[in-house]
Motif scaffolding. Structure first.
Motif: not given
Ligand code: SF4
Lengths: 176, 371, 163
Positions: B239-262
């Motif tokens: 896996y260290d040979k690939f280039d990819f992002n790690i998406p995280v919850g940003e609270g775009r629709m509400g609070t960070v860590g809510d169901c939508w984020d997950r």
């Protein structure tokens, strides 16, 4: 990042007698053996000290060591004398990226150990599972019930090596 | 005089269409408000750990498949990683790449089920059908590789059961441009749907500290805004040979860590998986995939804990070997087992209907919880 | 099919046997209890989703046992669950049918030997009409199982016991 040996030496200084042994030379993993009744103190220390910060309990597993001598009693029942159970704690510090493995050993007759569920909530279910499968008792656990097997399961603790399956459970035949 | 309401206990399951299997939740209610949730599990306890003790190391692999039946490839991947660490063997590069490709395809398939059933739980049936349509494409890729749709027994200790089908690379390449627009389609259909957002945003908020203390991992942890992915933080395989992002919850629709984020982390992860597959297909080396398979798996006395990033989080195997051909003890650290234990924390203070939204968002598989 | 070959020849009148009508009605809308147990349930879901489309046989998942005609036991039945399955079965209205899907519910499947908590075959608690082998059975196999069940229903008789 500290190696297991460094952690062992530091713990030995701090806790003295309750840190029993440092096991090395086992392929892949070294671990530290801790007194079962002190494990909660050691764990609290490991979690809260700045240079350790073991904030994540990755895994907690019970093991039946399958040692001990077979002794046949008067009624022909077989008992294992001197058997032990072990628990392995895999800790990880997500901020410092270090890992350590702790172990405790308990006598087979009355395996008891201090619970760490206050320290890491993830331990709660893991400990219930170890109780369910091995009959290891966790002192101060908030809710020590069976978790996987039915609550009225009477045939003992299935992952013990000497476990015998019952013939019937609630009128259903169990063996094939 | 204040009006007192009595507390009530409501049982949900084990047969309930939205519990994703055979899970029973005991809800303690005050009116519509949840005061506490007690999950009762074990309705699918299939004694995996006992079986593992009675089998030889390679024989355990089919049982490993059946733990988390939505991501069988990844379970095998984790198990062989652990055993190979114990044996101390290196596997050929081609094998590692194929494992990664399979694992990431499996991640997409698994997330599709999670997303589809989540939609169905919340009353949107169409996304379910769409998700399963695309999942069939991945399953057919698996099928030409190893003949099975669901439980593969493909990744073996030290190698693979056999090499890729000659058509595989072409078909997998065709799949990527096919699937990319489908993610957007799913977004338009479900992610930004007003009703869906209303039901999931600001519901079941999981703060990162709680998540860590409970040991929650995978998309659920990342949904809480923490950048933690074992593929990056504790790399295994290639896996260290690939280039990819790690998406995280940003609270775009509400609070960070809510169901939508997950939920949305899963959508974003599918995109990243596609990237990894693309790169792996480009770099795929030639070689023999069966050359490193040991004739007899007999690890030395010792123990190992190895973990991989399964679609649901940190899947760990703790294996003790006593030097014989059977494992002495295999303990599985199942990500959903841990995720489920946080239910009580998430649900308290919400309405009954939100339990469904929360349960769907943590994406559990009962086979793995009960083992 | 006894019913349809007599077509609508005499205006609006169809002459057929009561049995045939009843059986035809029953077999063409078998409402299934939407209830999954283990890995096989995923294949059952795949069968009812877009690619294989269970709906075209009149199989619609119902969440409640009281509205369903057929229960598909899709997966491993454990001892803890067996009691509940029995109760669910008893709550279904007659006539009711059982499809046992997958080796696990047929006979214990891969867990037959060391499965201390696995019921070795769901037929130890409820009667089974059709067994679908496989681990997991492909969706096509489940469809075949359903067709077999329909065949069985078609030959049922009100007066004679068939089974
Ligand atoms: S028969 Fe196979 S696929 Fe079906 S539930 Fe059993 S183990 Fe899973």
């Amino acid at each position: 990042m500290k190696t297991t040996e460094e952690i062992f030496n530091l713990l030995k200084e701090k806790f003295g007698e309750s840190i029993i042994e440092f096991k090395t030379g086992v392929p892949v993993e070294d671990f530290i053996v801790v007194n079962p009744f002190e494990i909660d103190k050691v764990c609290t220390f490991l979690r809260d000290t700045d240079s350790y910060q073991f904030n994540n309990l990755m895994n907690l597993s019970g093991v039946d060591d399958a040692n001990g001598k077979k002794i046949t009693g008067e009624q022909g029942e077989v008992k294992l004398e001197g058997r032990t159970f072990s628990l392995f704690y895999h800790l990880e510090s997500m901020s410092l990226k270090q890992k350590v493995t702790l172990a405790v050993r308990m006598p087979g007759e009355n395996p008891e150990v201090s619970s760490v569920s206050e320290i890491w909530r993830s331990a709660d279910w893991h400990e219930r599972e170890a109780f369910d499968m091995f009959g290891i008792k966790f002192l101060n656990h908030p809710d020590l019930r069976r978790i996987l097997m039915p609550y009225d399961w009477e045939a003992g603790y299935p992952l013990r090596k000497d476990y015998k399956n019952p013939e019937f459970y609630q009128g259903m035949k169990v063996p094939y | 005089m204040p009006v007192k309401t009595e507390e009530m206990i409501l049982n949900m399951g084990p047969q309930h269409p939205s519990t994703h299997g055979v899970l029973r939740l005991e809800l303690l209610l005050e009116g519509e408000i949840i005061k506490g949730v007690k999950p009762h599990i074990g309705y699918l306890h299939r004694c995996f750990e006992k079986h593992a003790e009675a089998m030889t190391y390679p024989q355990v692999i089919p049982y490993v498949d059946r733990l988390d039946y939505l991501s069988s490839m990844y379970n095998e991947f984790g198990y062989v990683t652990a055993v190979e660490k114990l044996l101390g063997i290196e596997v050929p590069q081609r094998v590692e790449y194929i494992r990664v490709i399979m694992g990431e395809l499996q991640r997409i398939a698994s997330h599709l089920v999670a997303i589809g059933t989540y939609g169905a739980d919340l009353g949107a049936f169409t996304p379910f059908l769409f998700a399963f349509r695309d999942r069939e494409k991945i399953l057919s890729l698996f099928e030409i590789t190893c003949g099975a749709r669901l439980l593969y027994n493909y990744i073996w200790i030290g190698g693979l059961s056999h090499d890729l089908h000659p058509d595989f690379v072409r078909l997998a390449r065709e799949f990527i441009p096919y699937f990319r627009p489908k993610i957007k389609e799913m977004n338009d259909l479900l992610s930004y749907n007003k009703i869906f957002v209303e039901r999931t945003a600001n519901v079941g908020i999981l703060p990162p500290e709680t998540a860590i203390n409970f040991g929650v991992s995978g998309p659920n942890l990342r949904g809480s805004g923490l950048k933690w992915d074992l593929r990056r933080n504790d790399p295994y395989s290639v896996y260290d040979k690939f280039d990819f992002n790690i998406p995280v919850g940003e609270g775009r629709m509400g609070t960070v860590g809510d169901c939508w984020d997950r939920y949305f982390v899963r959508i974003l992860e599918m995109e990243e998986s596609l990237k990894i597959i693309e790169q792996a297909l480009d770099q795929l080396p030639e070689g023999d995939v069966t050359s490193a398979i040991p004739k007899r798996v007999k690890p030395p006395i010792g123990q190992v804990y190895a973990r991989v990033e399964n679609p649901r989080g940190e899947l760990g195997y703790f294996i003790i070997s006593d030097g014989s051909v059977n494992p002495f003890r295999v303990k599985v650290r199942a990500p959903s087992f841990i995720s489920l234990s946080v239910m009580d924390e998430l649900c308290r203070g919400h309405m009954i209907a939100d339990v469904i939204a929360i349960l769907g968002s943590i994406d559990i598989v009962l086979g793995e919880i009960d083992r | 099919m006894g019913l349809l070959d007599k077509q609508f020849t005499d205006d609006n009148i169809i002459i057929t046997k009561v049995e045939d009508v009843l059986n035809w009605a029953r077999l063409s809308s078998l409402w299934q209890m939407g209830f999954g147990l283990a890995c096989c349930a995923i294949e059952m879901m795949a069968t009812s989703a877009s690619h294989y489309d269970f709906d075209r046989f009149g199989v619609i998942p119902r969440p409640s046992p009281r509205q369903s005609d057929v229960i598909i036991i899709s997966g491993t039945v454990t001892l803890k669950m067996a009691i509940r399955i029995k109760r669910l079965y008893e709550q279904m209205p007659d006539p009711k049918y059982v499809i046992s899907m997958g080796s696990c519910s047929n006979c214990g499947g891969p867990y037959w030997e060391h499965g201390y908590h696995v019921l070795k075959g769901v037929d130890r608690v409820i009667p089974v009409d059709v067994y679908v082998p496989g681990c997991p059975p492909r969706p096509e196999a489940l469809l075949e199982g359903l067709l077999k069940l329909q065949e069985k229903i078609r030959n049922e008789s009100l007066v004679k016991k068939t089974a």
